[in-house]
Write a protein that holds these residues in place. Structure first.
Motif, PDB file in Angstrom:
ATOM      1  N   PRO A   8      30.754  24.541   2.675  1.00  0.00           N
ATOM      2  CA  PRO A   8      30.534  25.276   1.424  1.00  0.00           C
ATOM      3  C   PRO A   8      30.112  24.414   0.230  1.00  0.00           C
ATOM      4  O   PRO A   8      29.651  24.963  -0.767  1.00  0.00           O
ATOM      5  N   ILE A   9      30.211  23.094   0.318  1.00  0.00           N
ATOM      6  CA  ILE A   9      29.713  22.265  -0.798  1.00  0.00           C
ATOM      7  C   ILE A   9      28.194  22.375  -0.928  1.00  0.00           C
ATOM      8  O   ILE A   9      27.628  21.980  -1.941  1.00  0.00           O
ATOM      9  N   HIS A  10      27.545  22.956   0.087  1.00  0.00           N
ATOM     10  CA  HIS A  10      26.097  23.112   0.068  1.00  0.00           C
ATOM     11  C   HIS A  10      25.640  24.469  -0.452  1.00  0.00           C
ATOM     12  O   HIS A  10      24.449  24.728  -0.507  1.00  0.00           O
ATOM     13  N   TYR A  11      26.603  25.337  -0.844  1.00  0.00           N
ATOM     14  CA  TYR A  11      26.176  26.633  -1.377  1.00  0.00           C
ATOM     15  C   TYR A  11      27.160  27.284  -2.343  1.00  0.00           C
ATOM     16  O   TYR A  11      26.835  28.286  -2.970  1.00  0.00           O
ATOM     17  N   ARG A  12      28.365  26.713  -2.508  1.00  0.00           N
ATOM     18  CA  ARG A  12      29.349  27.335  -3.415  1.00  0.00           C
ATOM     19  C   ARG A  12      29.751  26.371  -4.522  1.00  0.00           C
ATOM     20  O   ARG A  12      30.355  25.323  -4.278  1.00  0.00           O
ATOM     21  N   ASP A  13      29.450  26.760  -5.759  1.00  0.00           N
ATOM     22  CA  ASP A  13      29.788  25.936  -6.915  1.00  0.00           C
ATOM     23  C   ASP A  13      31.292  25.716  -7.044  1.00  0.00           C
ATOM     24  O   ASP A  13      31.726  24.618  -7.382  1.00  0.00           O
ATOM     25  N   ASP A  14      32.087  26.754  -6.782  1.00  0.00           N
ATOM     26  CA  ASP A  14      33.532  26.633  -6.953  1.00  0.00           C
ATOM     27  C   ASP A  14      34.117  25.601  -5.979  1.00  0.00           C
ATOM     28  O   ASP A  14      34.966  24.785  -6.359  1.00  0.00           O
ATOM     29  N   VAL A  15      33.647  25.588  -4.751  1.00  0.00           N
ATOM     30  CA  VAL A  15      34.153  24.625  -3.765  1.00  0.00           C
ATOM     31  C   VAL A  15      33.693  23.214  -4.126  1.00  0.00           C
ATOM     32  O   VAL A  15      34.471  22.259  -4.063  1.00  0.00           O
ATOM     33  N   VAL A  26      21.915  16.989  -6.358  1.00  0.00           N
ATOM     34  CA  VAL A  26      22.550  18.183  -6.921  1.00  0.00           C
ATOM     35  C   VAL A  26      21.473  19.242  -7.116  1.00  0.00           C
ATOM     36  O   VAL A  26      20.455  18.982  -7.762  1.00  0.00           O
ATOM     37  N   VAL A  27      21.708  20.422  -6.553  1.00  0.00           N
ATOM     38  CA  VAL A  27      20.731  21.513  -6.622  1.00  0.00           C
ATOM     39  C   VAL A  27      21.262  22.568  -7.587  1.00  0.00           C
ATOM     40  O   VAL A  27      22.198  23.307  -7.276  1.00  0.00           O
ATOM     41  N   ASP A  28      20.665  22.601  -8.763  1.00  0.00           N
ATOM     42  CA  ASP A  28      21.065  23.528  -9.818  1.00  0.00           C
ATOM     43  C   ASP A  28      20.814  24.973  -9.375  1.00  0.00           C
ATOM     44  O   ASP A  28      19.789  25.255  -8.742  1.00  0.00           O
ATOM     45  N   PRO A  29      21.729  25.903  -9.722  1.00  0.00           N
ATOM     46  CA  PRO A  29      21.539  27.286  -9.273  1.00  0.00           C
ATOM     47  C   PRO A  29      20.275  27.939  -9.837  1.00  0.00           C
ATOM     48  O   PRO A  29      19.664  28.769  -9.161  1.00  0.00           O
ATOM     49  N   ASP A  83       0.835  -1.205   0.000  1.00  0.00           N
ATOM     50  CA  ASP A  83       0.000   0.000   0.000  1.00  0.00           C
ATOM     51  C   ASP A  83       0.871   1.256   0.000  1.00  0.00           C
ATOM     52  O   ASP A  83       1.823   1.357   0.773  1.00  0.00           O
ATOM     53  N   ILE A  84       0.541   2.212  -0.851  1.00  0.00           N
ATOM     54  CA  ILE A  84       1.183   3.528  -0.816  1.00  0.00           C
ATOM     55  C   ILE A  84       0.378   4.375   0.155  1.00  0.00           C
ATOM     56  O   ILE A  84      -0.827   4.553  -0.018  1.00  0.00           O
ATOM     57  N   VAL A  85       1.055   4.874   1.209  1.00  0.00           N
ATOM     58  CA  VAL A  85       0.361   5.643   2.240  1.00  0.00           C
ATOM     59  C   VAL A  85       0.625   7.143   2.143  1.00  0.00           C
ATOM     60  O   VAL A  85      -0.092   7.935   2.752  1.00  0.00           O
ATOM     61  N   ALA A  86       1.636   7.530   1.399  1.00  0.00           N
ATOM     62  CA  ALA A  86       1.938   8.951   1.227  1.00  0.00           C
ATOM     63  C   ALA A  86       2.870   9.118   0.033  1.00  0.00           C
ATOM     64  O   ALA A  86       3.636   8.213  -0.306  1.00  0.00           O
ATOM     65  N   GLU A  87       2.784  10.288  -0.574  1.00  0.00           N
ATOM     66  CA  GLU A  87       3.650  10.604  -1.711  1.00  0.00           C
ATOM     67  C   GLU A  87       3.688  12.120  -1.850  1.00  0.00           C
ATOM     68  O   GLU A  87       2.676  12.796  -1.656  1.00  0.00           O
ATOM     69  N   ARG A  88       4.875  12.638  -2.163  1.00  0.00           N
ATOM     70  CA  ARG A  88       4.978  14.074  -2.414  1.00  0.00           C
ATOM     71  C   ARG A  88       6.262  14.383  -3.167  1.00  0.00           C
ATOM     72  O   ARG A  88       7.200  13.590  -3.184  1.00  0.00           O
ATOM     73  N   THR A  89       6.291  15.575  -3.742  1.00  0.00           N
ATOM     74  CA  THR A  89       7.487  16.106  -4.377  1.00  0.00           C
ATOM     75  C   THR A  89       7.812  17.424  -3.684  1.00  0.00           C
ATOM     76  O   THR A  89       6.930  18.256  -3.490  1.00  0.00           O
ATOM     77  N   VAL A  90       9.087  17.572  -3.302  1.00  0.00           N
ATOM     78  CA  VAL A  90       9.550  18.792  -2.650  1.00  0.00           C
ATOM     79  C   VAL A  90      10.565  19.447  -3.576  1.00  0.00           C
ATOM     80  O   VAL A  90      11.507  18.799  -4.029  1.00  0.00           O
ATOM     81  N   HIS A  91      10.348  20.723  -3.864  1.00  0.00           N
ATOM     82  CA  HIS A  91      11.279  21.460  -4.717  1.00  0.00           C
ATOM     83  C   HIS A  91      12.325  22.132  -3.831  1.00  0.00           C
ATOM     84  O   HIS A  91      11.996  22.884  -2.917  1.00  0.00           O
ATOM     85  N   LEU A  92      13.584  21.830  -4.088  1.00  0.00           N
ATOM     86  CA  LEU A  92      14.697  22.444  -3.359  1.00  0.00           C
ATOM     87  C   LEU A  92      15.346  23.506  -4.225  1.00  0.00           C
ATOM     88  O   LEU A  92      15.512  23.321  -5.432  1.00  0.00           O
ATOM     89  N   THR A  93      15.710  24.603  -3.594  1.00  0.00           N
ATOM     90  CA  THR A  93      16.430  25.676  -4.264  1.00  0.00           C
ATOM     91  C   THR A  93      17.704  25.949  -3.471  1.00  0.00           C
ATOM     92  O   THR A  93      17.885  25.442  -2.359  1.00  0.00           O
ATOM     93  N   ARG A  94      18.563  26.775  -4.023  1.00  0.00           N
ATOM     94  CA  ARG A  94      19.752  27.168  -3.274  1.00  0.00           C
ATOM     95  C   ARG A  94      19.334  27.904  -1.990  1.00  0.00           C
ATOM     96  O   ARG A  94      19.973  27.779  -0.952  1.00  0.00           O
TER      97      ARG A  94
END
Length: 150
Positions: free
Chosen positions: A38-45, A91-94, A12-23
């Motif tokens: 910084p790997i969570h907010y800087r492309d160069d790093v 991977v969160v595209d800018p 049984d599927i009891v829940a489903e969702r899509t969450v949009h992540l941004t920078r």
């Protein structure tokens, strides 16, 4: 609706969702969690250490995944335990961000717990493996210690 052992069956599927992540999502999570790697907010790093881009925090991904079942549970206190394997980065595209898709399916039903298996994908790739949540059935009271142990 809280999980009732007699009301759910394996598959049984009891829940489903899509969450949009941004920078911005990542910066807000960094502030809340104190994880300012910084790997969570800087492309160069991220590029410098060989990553394909800025990555969502693993614990953010894990938290969003388990949060998908909270409305179905009705009480997050019913969660007995939760574990995952981090298999691929998110991977969160800018410009476009990233969509995290979560499907919660009943994996096992026993008298003392219901196991919910979470399928978590981003860009059609599974990002969490063996994501499983054990929850106390609705008809089972919490123990007196408050830690879910029986």
């Amino acid at each position: 609706m809280s999980p009732d052992v007699g009301a759910v069956t394996v598959g049984d599927i009891v829940a489903e969702r899509t969450v949009h992540l941004t920078r911005e999502s990542l910066v807000r999570y960094a502030g809340a969690s104190g994880d300012f790697n910084p790997i969570h907010y800087r492309d160069d790093v991220a590029a410098e250490v060989g990553l394909p881009g800025v990555l969502a925090h693993g614990m953010l991904t894990m938290g969003l995944a388990v949060g998908t079942i909270t409305p179905w549970l009705g009480d997050a206190g019913r969660i007995l335990d939760y574990g995952v394997r981090f298999t691929r980065p998110v991977v969160v595209d800018p410009a476009d961000g990233a969509d995290l898709h979560i499907v919660a399916r009943i994996g096992q039903v026993a008298d003392d717990a219901v196991r919910v298996d979470l399928t978590v994908t981003a860009a059609d790739t599974t990002v969490l493996g063996k994501a499983q949540v054990r929850v106390r059935p609705a008809d089972q009271p919490a123990d007196s210690t408050g830690d879910g142990a029986r």
